[in-house]
Design a protein around this motif. Structure first.
Motif, short mmCIF file in Angstrom:
data_model
loop_
_atom_site.label_atom_id
_atom_site.label_comp_id
_atom_site.label_asym_id
_atom_site.label_seq_id
_atom_site.Cartn_x
_atom_site.Cartn_y
_atom_site.Cartn_z
N GLN A 1 -2.43 21.79 -0.48
CA GLN A 1 -2.72 21.21 -1.78
C GLN A 1 -3.77 20.12 -1.66
OE1 GLN A 1 0.21 22.00 -0.36
NE2 GLN A 1 1.93 21.72 -1.79
N GLN A 2 -4.66 20.05 -2.64
CA GLN A 2 -5.77 19.09 -2.60
C GLN A 2 -5.26 17.66 -2.51
OE1 GLN A 2 -9.07 19.74 -5.30
NE2 GLN A 2 -9.37 17.55 -5.60
N TYR A 3 -4.14 17.35 -3.16
CA TYR A 3 -3.66 15.97 -3.12
C TYR A 3 -3.31 15.53 -1.70
CZ TYR A 3 0.75 18.58 -4.16
OH TYR A 3 1.78 19.48 -4.18
N HIS A 4 -2.80 16.44 -0.86
CA HIS A 4 -2.53 16.09 0.54
C HIS A 4 -3.83 15.81 1.29
CE1 HIS A 4 1.71 16.70 0.29
NE2 HIS A 4 1.67 18.01 0.15
N VAL A 5 -4.84 16.67 1.07
CA VAL A 5 -6.13 16.49 1.75
C VAL A 5 -6.76 15.16 1.34
CG1 VAL A 5 -8.45 17.45 2.05
CG2 VAL A 5 -6.47 18.98 1.98
N GLU A 6 -6.69 14.84 0.05
CA GLU A 6 -7.27 13.58 -0.41
C GLU A 6 -6.55 12.38 0.20
OE1 GLU A 6 -7.73 13.22 -4.62
OE2 GLU A 6 -8.76 15.14 -4.81
N GLU A 7 -5.23 12.43 0.30
CA GLU A 7 -4.50 11.33 0.94
C GLU A 7 -4.99 11.12 2.38
OE1 GLU A 7 -0.34 10.14 0.47
OE2 GLU A 7 -0.04 12.08 -0.51
N MET A 8 -5.17 12.22 3.11
CA MET A 8 -5.62 12.12 4.50
C MET A 8 -7.03 11.53 4.57
SD MET A 8 -4.32 15.83 5.87
CE MET A 8 -2.62 16.34 5.64
N LEU A 9 -7.91 11.99 3.67
CA LEU A 9 -9.29 11.50 3.67
C LEU A 9 -9.35 10.02 3.30
CD1 LEU A 9 -10.99 14.59 1.98
CD2 LEU A 9 -11.43 13.79 4.31
N ILE A 10 -8.54 9.61 2.33
CA ILE A 10 -8.52 8.19 1.94
C ILE A 10 -8.08 7.32 3.11
CG2 ILE A 10 -7.33 6.50 0.47
CD1 ILE A 10 -7.28 8.81 -1.69
N ALA A 11 -6.99 7.73 3.78
CA ALA A 11 -6.50 6.95 4.92
C ALA A 11 -7.56 6.85 6.01
CB ALA A 11 -5.22 7.59 5.47
N ARG A 12 -8.26 7.97 6.27
CA ARG A 12 -9.30 7.97 7.31
C ARG A 12 -10.48 7.09 6.90
NH1 ARG A 12 -10.88 7.81 12.40
NH2 ARG A 12 -12.58 9.25 12.94
N ALA A 13 -10.90 7.17 5.64
CA ALA A 13 -12.02 6.36 5.18
C ALA A 13 -11.69 4.87 5.29
CB ALA A 13 -12.37 6.72 3.73
N LEU A 14 -10.48 4.49 4.91
CA LEU A 14 -10.07 3.09 5.00
C LEU A 14 -9.97 2.64 6.46
CD1 LEU A 14 -7.36 3.00 2.19
CD2 LEU A 14 -9.65 2.02 2.10
N GLU A 15 -9.47 3.54 7.31
CA GLU A 15 -9.37 3.23 8.74
C GLU A 15 -10.75 2.91 9.32
OE1 GLU A 15 -7.97 5.52 12.87
OE2 GLU A 15 -8.33 6.65 11.04
N LEU A 16 -11.76 3.61 8.84
CA LEU A 16 -13.12 3.44 9.35
C LEU A 16 -13.87 2.30 8.65
CD1 LEU A 16 -14.13 7.19 9.69
CD2 LEU A 16 -13.72 5.60 11.57
N GLY A 17 -13.25 1.68 7.65
CA GLY A 17 -13.88 0.53 7.01
C GLY A 17 -14.65 0.81 5.75
N ALA A 18 -14.45 1.98 5.13
CA ALA A 18 -15.08 2.23 3.83
C ALA A 18 -14.47 1.32 2.78
CB ALA A 18 -14.92 3.69 3.43
N ASP A 19 -15.27 0.85 1.85
CA ASP A 19 -14.80 0.00 0.76
C ASP A 19 -14.57 0.89 -0.46
OD1 ASP A 19 -14.25 -1.97 -1.06
OD2 ASP A 19 -16.16 -3.03 -0.86
N ILE A 20 -13.30 1.20 -0.77
CA ILE A 20 -12.96 2.07 -1.90
C ILE A 20 -12.43 1.21 -3.04
CG2 ILE A 20 -11.62 4.06 -2.69
CD1 ILE A 20 -11.41 5.01 0.17
N ARG A 21 -13.05 1.30 -4.19
CA ARG A 21 -12.63 0.52 -5.35
C ARG A 21 -12.08 1.47 -6.44
NH1 ARG A 21 -14.35 -4.96 -4.94
NH2 ARG A 21 -15.04 -5.18 -2.77
N TRP A 22 -10.78 1.35 -6.69
CA TRP A 22 -10.12 2.16 -7.71
C TRP A 22 -10.26 1.50 -9.08
CZ3 TRP A 22 -8.99 6.66 -5.59
CH2 TRP A 22 -8.73 6.71 -4.22
N GLN A 23 -10.19 2.32 -10.13
CA GLN A 23 -10.35 1.86 -11.52
C GLN A 23 -11.69 1.17 -11.72
OE1 GLN A 23 -6.04 0.19 -11.38
NE2 GLN A 23 -6.48 0.46 -13.56
N HIS A 24 -12.69 1.67 -11.05
CA HIS A 24 -14.09 1.23 -11.23
C HIS A 24 -14.86 2.43 -11.79
CE1 HIS A 24 -12.89 -2.26 -8.97
NE2 HIS A 24 -14.12 -2.73 -8.87
N LYS A 25 -15.04 2.44 -13.07
CA LYS A 25 -15.65 3.58 -13.76
C LYS A 25 -17.13 3.33 -13.99
CE LYS A 25 -15.25 6.32 -18.01
NZ LYS A 25 -14.50 6.49 -19.29
N VAL A 26 -17.96 4.23 -13.46
CA VAL A 26 -19.41 4.12 -13.65
C VAL A 26 -19.75 4.69 -15.02
CG1 VAL A 26 -21.68 4.78 -12.80
CG2 VAL A 26 -19.85 4.25 -11.18
#
Length: 565
Positions: free
Chosen positions: A124-149
């Motif tokens: 399921q895509q939601y599992h893949v996204e959880e894994m990608l988010i955790a990996r991105a944060l582990e590597l130091g990506a700055d993810i901002r939620w509820q920031h609508k362009v």
């Protein structure tokens, strides 16, 4: 049994991003779906700062993109989550197609052994996204939620974004902007950019069903089954006892009515039997389309994934082609940001991935036309093919219940150096690399795990190379190249030596071709040399190593010849 509960990611105040004049960031990614997250992870692996903006605060609702092909898994290996995804997902290689209740055709995605990853996993895509988010944060990506362009303005050397948050609106600038905001892409619409193609007049019901069943981990597709006559049905097994079932409904079906449990449950009971207990996790109605933007690059704004192109779900080409977009784009963008290549290199992202999108759209359109024929003639052809396929092998090749996602062979890319000598097999310039089992430092390993770390050279030998060859290997880079690149940090080429038995070569990684499959798949003899791109595609190959030819091929792969006669 129980339905998946979406995680809620914390909102972070944008106070540190607000300023007058606006802050300038080197790289912003819009959209924290699978493709945007893959781009952000790749950026961090290259040491690039990246800001990810997403208007939501959770992962996708429902299974959505469920099939991840072998090439995507190889990309996810490089990004660092494939092992986790494969452990959770359902691996499969076999697909079966039925007419009514009789099997008429089956295929095997990986007919030969010696590959690390299976032909496909379902997850399921939601599992893949959880894994990608955790990996991105582990590597130091700055993810901002509820920031609508809400707006993007393109300038010659940057883009200006207007961002809306719970605390107010602000502007921020990006040297480079990667747009991965999905099929409805607000950014694409705001910029008034076109997307053209076909919308198919049919509707399908997706049901994610939680149940315990002993069906094998295979793809099953029915034409005209007794439990859903005159239509088609697709069944996939997912993780955690969730099964994905797609019912063709026809164009006249009312989407709102068909989503209601009192309409969905009887369809499932007719298919599964009244006695089998199940519960619904997610239901959706979709129509599908095969469309793409005319150009994926607009100056400093680059479109990837569904924002750039859309295909029908038959063949699992959406997320898989999106991962390949990010894979192609990010090594090029990294070199441009670091000043190691000119912006012209990014035009090849657009050219090569538009080529791949056209290929995907062609295959997806053919599948959709076969599954949902819109004329009496095409329906008669489809039904006759299915009837013949039950008895005659030639007709089985014509059955098209969704030609599954395959990696694009970028044979038309201007970055390739054409062969000057004869080779056999598929590893032509532009091809995605084949995997094979190997040994490194006495331990079992896989070929693809050794590559994808910048530009690399595979040199096949049967003995320790001469000191002259080793000296040439140690000095491979873009340092001596064209004037357009001389002022920048040179691009290094890392050598890898492939042998049939262990050799001790100080300072060079040696790969032992334990089963001879590397030599077989790459049609290699002693002296054969391959130049590999950072995205594990072949850039060039020769029968003997020649440092001058390697240098020329490297410059070509960096885009240095673009625009020259």
């Amino acid at each position: 049994m129980g339905a998946y509960i979406n995680p809620i990611y914390p909102y972070k105040s944008p106070a540190d991003l607000m300023s007058t004049p606006p802050q300038r960031k080197p790289l912003i990614v819009i959209g924290a779906g699978p493709v945007g997250l893959a781009a952000a992870i790749d950026a961090r692996l290259q040491g690039l700062d990246v800001l990810v903006l997403d208007d939501d605060k959770t992962v996708s609702v429902g299974s959505r993109a469920v099939c991840y092909a072998k090439r995507s898994l190889e990309i996810l290996d490089r990004l660092g989550i494939a092992e986790q995804a494969c452990n959770m997902g359902v691996s499969w290689n076999i697909g079966r197609t039925f007419l009514e209740e009789d099997e008429v055709y089956q295929f095997n995605l990986v007919p030969d052994a010696g590959h690390k990853r299976p032909g496909m996993i379902n997850l399921q895509q939601y599992h893949v996204e959880e894994m990608l988010i955790a990996r991105a944060l582990e590597l130091g990506a700055d993810i901002r939620w509820q920031h609508k362009v809400t707006a993007v303005t393109r300038e010659s050397d940057h883009a200006t974004l207007t961002v809306e948050t719970p605390e107010g609106t602000f502007e921020i600038e990006a040297d480079w902007l990667v747009v991965a905001d999905g099929a409805r892409s607000p950014v694409r619409r705001h910029l008034g950019l076109d997307i053209e193609g076909r919308v198919f007049q049919d509707r399908f019901l997706i049901a994610d069903v939680i149940m315990k069943a002993d069906y094998p981990a295979e793809r099953w597709f029915w034409f005209d089954p007794p439990f859903h006559p005159n239509q088609s049905v697709l069944l996939h097994k997912q993780s955690n006892n969730v099964w994905r079932i797609d019912f063709q409904l026809g164009w006249d079906a009312d989407p709102e009515e068909e989503k209601k449990p009192e309409k969905v449950i009887p369809r499932l009971q007719a298919m599964l039997g009244d006695e089998r207990p199940f519960e619904l996790e997610w239901v959706s109605i979709y129509t599908f389309q095969c469309r793409r933007m005319t150009d994926f690059r607009h100056g400093r704004v680059l479109f990837v994934g569904d924002a750039a192109h859309q295909v029908s779900p038959f063949g699992a080409r959406g997320a898989n082609s999106g991962f390949q977009d990010a894979d192609d784009l990010m090594w090029k963008l990294g070199l441009v940001i670091k000043g190691q290549a000119s912006e012209k290199l990014l035009d090849t992202y657009a050219h090569d991935r538009q080529f791949a999108a056209d290929e995907n759209i062609m295959n997806s359109t053919r599948s959709t036309d076969f599954i949902t024929p819109k004329s009496r003639t095409s329906k008669t052809f489809r039904n006759q093919v299915l009837a013949l396929a039950k008895h005659y092998p030639f007709a089985r090749k014509l059955v098209n219940s969704g030609r599954l996602s395959m990696p694009s062979f970028l044979t038309e890319s201007v970055l390739n150096t054409p062969d000057a000598e004869p080779f056999e097999g598929q590893m032509v310039p532009g091809a995605p690399m084949d995997d094979a089992p190997v040994q490194v430092n006495g331990r079992d390993a896989w070929l693809l795990d050794q590559v994808g770390k910048g530009f690399q050279l595979l040199l096949f030998v049967d003995a320790v190379p001469s000191n002259e060859v080793l000296a040439q290997l140690a000095n491979l880079s873009s340092e001596c190249g064209s004037a357009s690149l001389r002022a920048n940090e040179p691009v290094q080429v890392t050598p890898l030596i492939v042998t049939s038995s262990p050799l001790n070569i100080p300072g060079v990684t040696t790969i032992v071709d334990t089963q001879g499959l590397v030599a077989k798949r790459y049609d290699a003899k002693p002296g054969t040399t391959y130049l590999l791109r950072p995205d594990q595609h072949v850039a060039a190959r020769w029968r003997q190593m020649d440092s001058a030819k390697i240098q020329a091929a490297l410059f070509r792969a960096l885009g240095a010849n673009i625009g020259q006669a």
